[in-house]
Design a protein around this motif. Structure first.
Motif, short mmCIF file in Angstrom:
data_model
loop_
_atom_site.label_atom_id
_atom_site.label_comp_id
_atom_site.label_asym_id
_atom_site.label_seq_id
_atom_site.Cartn_x
_atom_site.Cartn_y
_atom_site.Cartn_z
N MET B 1 0.83 -1.20 0.00
CA MET B 1 0.00 0.00 0.00
C MET B 1 0.87 1.26 0.00
SD MET B 1 -2.41 2.31 1.10
CE MET B 1 -2.17 2.59 2.85
N VAL B 2 0.49 2.20 -0.86
CA VAL B 2 1.20 3.47 -0.91
C VAL B 2 0.34 4.53 -0.22
CG1 VAL B 2 2.12 5.27 -2.43
CG2 VAL B 2 2.30 2.86 -3.10
N ALA B 3 0.91 5.18 0.79
CA ALA B 3 0.19 6.27 1.46
C ALA B 3 0.61 7.59 0.83
CB ALA B 3 0.50 6.27 2.94
N VAL B 4 -0.37 8.36 0.41
CA VAL B 4 -0.09 9.72 -0.09
C VAL B 4 -0.50 10.66 1.04
CG1 VAL B 4 -0.59 11.43 -1.86
CG2 VAL B 4 -0.55 8.99 -2.46
N ILE B 5 0.47 11.42 1.53
CA ILE B 5 0.20 12.25 2.70
C ILE B 5 -0.74 13.40 2.34
CG2 ILE B 5 1.20 13.71 4.51
CD1 ILE B 5 3.72 12.05 4.38
N GLU B 25 -2.11 -0.05 -5.33
CA GLU B 25 -3.04 0.27 -4.26
C GLU B 25 -2.51 1.47 -3.48
OE1 GLU B 25 -4.92 -1.79 -0.29
OE2 GLU B 25 -3.57 -2.99 -1.53
N HIS B 26 -3.39 2.44 -3.25
CA HIS B 26 -2.92 3.67 -2.59
C HIS B 26 -4.05 4.32 -1.81
CE1 HIS B 26 -4.68 4.89 -6.42
NE2 HIS B 26 -5.02 6.01 -5.81
N GLU B 27 -3.67 5.22 -0.89
CA GLU B 27 -4.67 5.93 -0.12
C GLU B 27 -4.17 7.32 0.24
OE1 GLU B 27 -6.05 3.78 3.33
OE2 GLU B 27 -7.33 5.44 3.96
N LEU B 28 -5.04 8.30 0.10
CA LEU B 28 -4.73 9.66 0.53
C LEU B 28 -5.08 9.74 2.01
CD1 LEU B 28 -3.99 12.61 -0.26
CD2 LEU B 28 -6.43 12.98 -0.68
N THR B 29 -4.10 10.01 2.86
CA THR B 29 -4.39 9.96 4.29
C THR B 29 -3.49 10.88 5.10
OG1 THR B 29 -4.49 8.50 6.23
CG2 THR B 29 -2.84 7.96 4.58
N SER B 30 -4.04 11.33 6.26
CA SER B 30 -3.21 12.08 7.21
C SER B 30 -3.12 11.29 8.53
CB SER B 30 -3.81 13.47 7.45
OG SER B 30 -5.14 13.34 7.90
N ASP B 31 -3.63 10.08 8.51
CA ASP B 31 -3.64 9.22 9.70
C ASP B 31 -2.23 8.66 9.95
OD1 ASP B 31 -3.83 7.18 11.53
OD2 ASP B 31 -5.61 6.27 10.64
N ILE B 35 0.02 5.96 7.72
CA ILE B 35 1.24 6.39 7.05
C ILE B 35 2.42 5.52 7.51
CG2 ILE B 35 2.89 8.31 6.78
CD1 ILE B 35 0.43 10.22 7.07
N ARG B 36 2.49 5.27 8.81
CA ARG B 36 3.58 4.43 9.34
C ARG B 36 3.53 3.01 8.79
NH1 ARG B 36 2.60 6.43 14.37
NH2 ARG B 36 3.98 8.16 14.87
N ALA B 37 2.33 2.52 8.58
CA ALA B 37 2.16 1.13 8.16
C ALA B 37 2.34 0.93 6.65
CB ALA B 37 0.78 0.63 8.58
N ALA B 38 2.35 2.02 5.89
CA ALA B 38 2.42 1.90 4.43
C ALA B 38 3.77 1.36 3.97
CB ALA B 38 2.16 3.26 3.78
N ASP B 39 3.76 0.65 2.82
CA ASP B 39 5.03 0.16 2.25
C ASP B 39 5.85 1.32 1.71
OD1 ASP B 39 4.15 -2.52 2.59
OD2 ASP B 39 2.89 -2.25 0.81
N LYS B 40 5.14 2.25 1.11
CA LYS B 40 5.80 3.41 0.50
C LYS B 40 4.96 4.64 0.86
CE LYS B 40 8.91 1.19 -2.04
NZ LYS B 40 8.49 0.12 -2.93
N LEU B 68 9.95 8.37 9.56
CA LEU B 68 9.58 7.25 8.68
C LEU B 68 10.82 6.46 8.24
CD1 LEU B 68 6.86 8.98 6.46
CD2 LEU B 68 6.49 7.32 8.32
N THR B 69 10.65 5.15 8.12
CA THR B 69 11.79 4.30 7.75
C THR B 69 11.59 3.61 6.41
OG1 THR B 69 10.78 2.52 9.03
CG2 THR B 69 12.49 3.83 10.13
N GLN B 70 10.34 3.58 5.90
CA GLN B 70 10.10 3.01 4.57
C GLN B 70 10.44 4.06 3.51
OE1 GLN B 70 7.92 4.54 6.57
NE2 GLN B 70 5.83 3.96 6.02
N PRO B 71 10.52 3.69 2.21
CA PRO B 71 10.83 4.67 1.17
C PRO B 71 9.79 5.79 1.12
CG PRO B 71 11.15 2.45 0.33
CD PRO B 71 10.48 2.31 1.67
N VAL B 72 10.27 7.03 1.12
CA VAL B 72 9.42 8.22 1.08
C VAL B 72 9.82 9.04 -0.15
CG1 VAL B 72 8.73 10.35 2.28
CG2 VAL B 72 9.31 8.29 3.61
N PHE B 73 8.82 9.47 -0.94
CA PHE B 73 9.09 10.21 -2.17
C PHE B 73 8.48 11.61 -2.06
CE2 PHE B 73 8.41 10.00 -7.12
CZ PHE B 73 9.52 10.82 -7.31
#
Lengths: 254, 196
Positions: B1-5, B25-31, B35-40, B68-73
């Motif tokens: 899952m990709v989280a879009v902040i 798969e992606h989600e726009l979220t501020s939660d 965000i912490r649980a997302a793969d990217k 954050l420790t996962q890849p962030v773009f």
């Protein structure tokens, strides 16, 4: 080097693209999203969608169109037509539009430019201007060129930049539909006067006209409709030609 | 899952549509939990640096992004906010990249904002962007630029200077241009990020 942009313009009426010759006779040229996708693949750098009926009959479907375009296209696009207020723009940007073009409403109430620039940033605000040469002076015209105002072109674009417009889309009503070349003198003068980019519109008939508008006219982008819609100029040929003339263009994406 | 902040930035819809076209798969979220649980994580941005930083600090998103420790773009203003400081409102940014953000000064006919397609040159330090991107054009809209530094993996030239087009440090990746608006090459770069 920043590339000069080639922009097909899609005039929209009742959800279909049309192109008016001198804004009067309308001809049907297809589905906007399909046509937009075709241009994107062909190498268009950007697209402009103008709802030409919107000034008279307010279109609520414009946001649906913006959403449809944004969902399917991966190049930037501007949408305009009948935009009068902040709320119109909110809906369009939320739908995924990159920029909005304002025209008549900004002439009638120039503060609209300040409001849009403040709310969304200068880069979202394209000021579209239709002008005609009358007794040696360029005058701004409204409602697709139907109504002459007392506003002079160079004063107006200068004011628009001050108020926060991020780009000028200039259409010469005298050149539009003639296919005899762009209004290069007026364009060059605006380009020297302003620090924001200028999109030239009206008069494109062949590849040479684009080379001229980028050199003599000093425009940042060249916009045309019917020559692209009816295949008279292919964007790939046009870009090859411009590159050969030393005009920086974006190669068609591999 | 990709989280879009989701942080009230302008035109982030385009980023979502780009992910939709790619089919990820992606989600726009501020939660924070999501965000912490997302793969990217994608950190988009269109807006004013200082007002955006204020918002990120007040909502706790600033600390969250730093941790954050996962890849962030970071994209566009998102990239600038990951740097150490911005001239736009003279503000301390997230400090992931030591690079600083300056304002373009118009020079002989070059207009500001830098708006349109410009050439991206990959640097020898690049270790995540496909080689075929080198020399292709991407779509830019910005008035502030990041000066090239140790994390710069690609550059572009405007207003008589070279600036950072893309960055990478540890799990943080960034692009100044809008990959979601940069036709096929932009999609390539988003796929490159999704594949890291």
């Amino acid at each position: 080097m920043l590339a000069k942009r080639i922009i097909p313009c899609l005039d929209i009426k009742d959800g279909r693209t049309v192109k008016g010759v001198n804004f009067v006779n309308l001809r049907d040229a297809g589905d906007p999203v399909e046509l937009g996708a075709k241009y994107s693949l062909a190498g268009a750098d950007e697209l402009v969608f103008l709802d030409i009926t919107a000034t008279h009959e307010r279109r609520k479907t414009l946001a649906d169109l913006a959403r449809d375009i944004a969902r399917h296209l991966n190049i930037p696009f501007t949408i305009g037509g009948g935009i009068k207020a902040l709320e119109d723009v909110h809906v369009l940007l939320d739908a995924g539009a990159d920029k909005v073009a304002v025209n008549s409403a900004a002439v009638r109430r120039p503060e609209l430019i300040d409001e849009l620039a403040y709310a969304f940033g200068n880069q979202f605000v394209v000021l579209a201007v239709d002008a005609k040469l009358v007794d040696g002076d360029w005058y701004v015209h409204l409602n697709g060129g139907r109504i002459k105002t007392e506003q002079k072109l160079y004063d107006w674009v200068g004011e628009a930049q001050e108020r926060g417009a991020g780009e000028i889309l200039f259409t010469s009503m005298d050149h539009d539909g003639t296919k005899a070349g762009f209004a290069n003198d007026a364009l060059a003068r605006m380009s020297e006067q302003l620090s924001i980019p200028i999109i030239a519109s009206g008069g494109a008939g062949n590849k040479e006209h684009f080379a001229e508008v980028f050199t003599k006219g000093k425009a940042d982008a060249g916009l045309a409709a019917s020559i692209f819609h009816f295949g008279e100029v292919e964007i790939s040929d046009l870009k090859d030609y411009l590159a050969g003339e030393g005009v920086p263009v974006r190669p068609i994406s591999r | 899952m990709v989280a879009v902040i989701d942080y009230n930035a302008g035109n982030i819809r385009s980023v979502l549509y780009a992910l939709e076209r790619i089919g990820v798969e992606h989600e726009l979220t501020s939660d924070p939990a999501k965000i912490r649980a997302a793969d990217k994580v994608i950190f988009p941005g269109v807006g004013h640096a200082a007002s955006t930083m204020k918002h990120l600090n007040e909502t706790g998103l600033a600390d969250l992004i730093r941790s954050l420790t996962q890849p962030v773009f970071g994209v566009c203003v998102g990239m600038q906010l990951l740097c150490s400081h911005s001239e736009e409102g003279d503000v301390e940014c997230l400090g992931i990249f030591p690079e600083r953000v300056h304002q373009f000064r118009p020079t002989n006919g070059d207009k500001v904002p830098h708006m349109g397609w410009n050439e991206v040159k990959l640097a020898p330090t690049n270790d995540w962007v496909s080689k075929e991107v080198d020399g292709d054009f991407c779509y830019y809209v910005h008035s502030y630029y990041v000066e090239p530094g140790p994390d710069t993996v690609a550059t572009t030239t405007y207003c008589g200077r070279e600036f950072a087009a893309m960055l990478r440090k540890d799990n943080f990746y960034a692009a100044q241009f809008h990959p979601e608006k940069s036709a096929k090459v932009g999609e390539r770069i988003i796929r490159d990020f999704l594949a890291v």
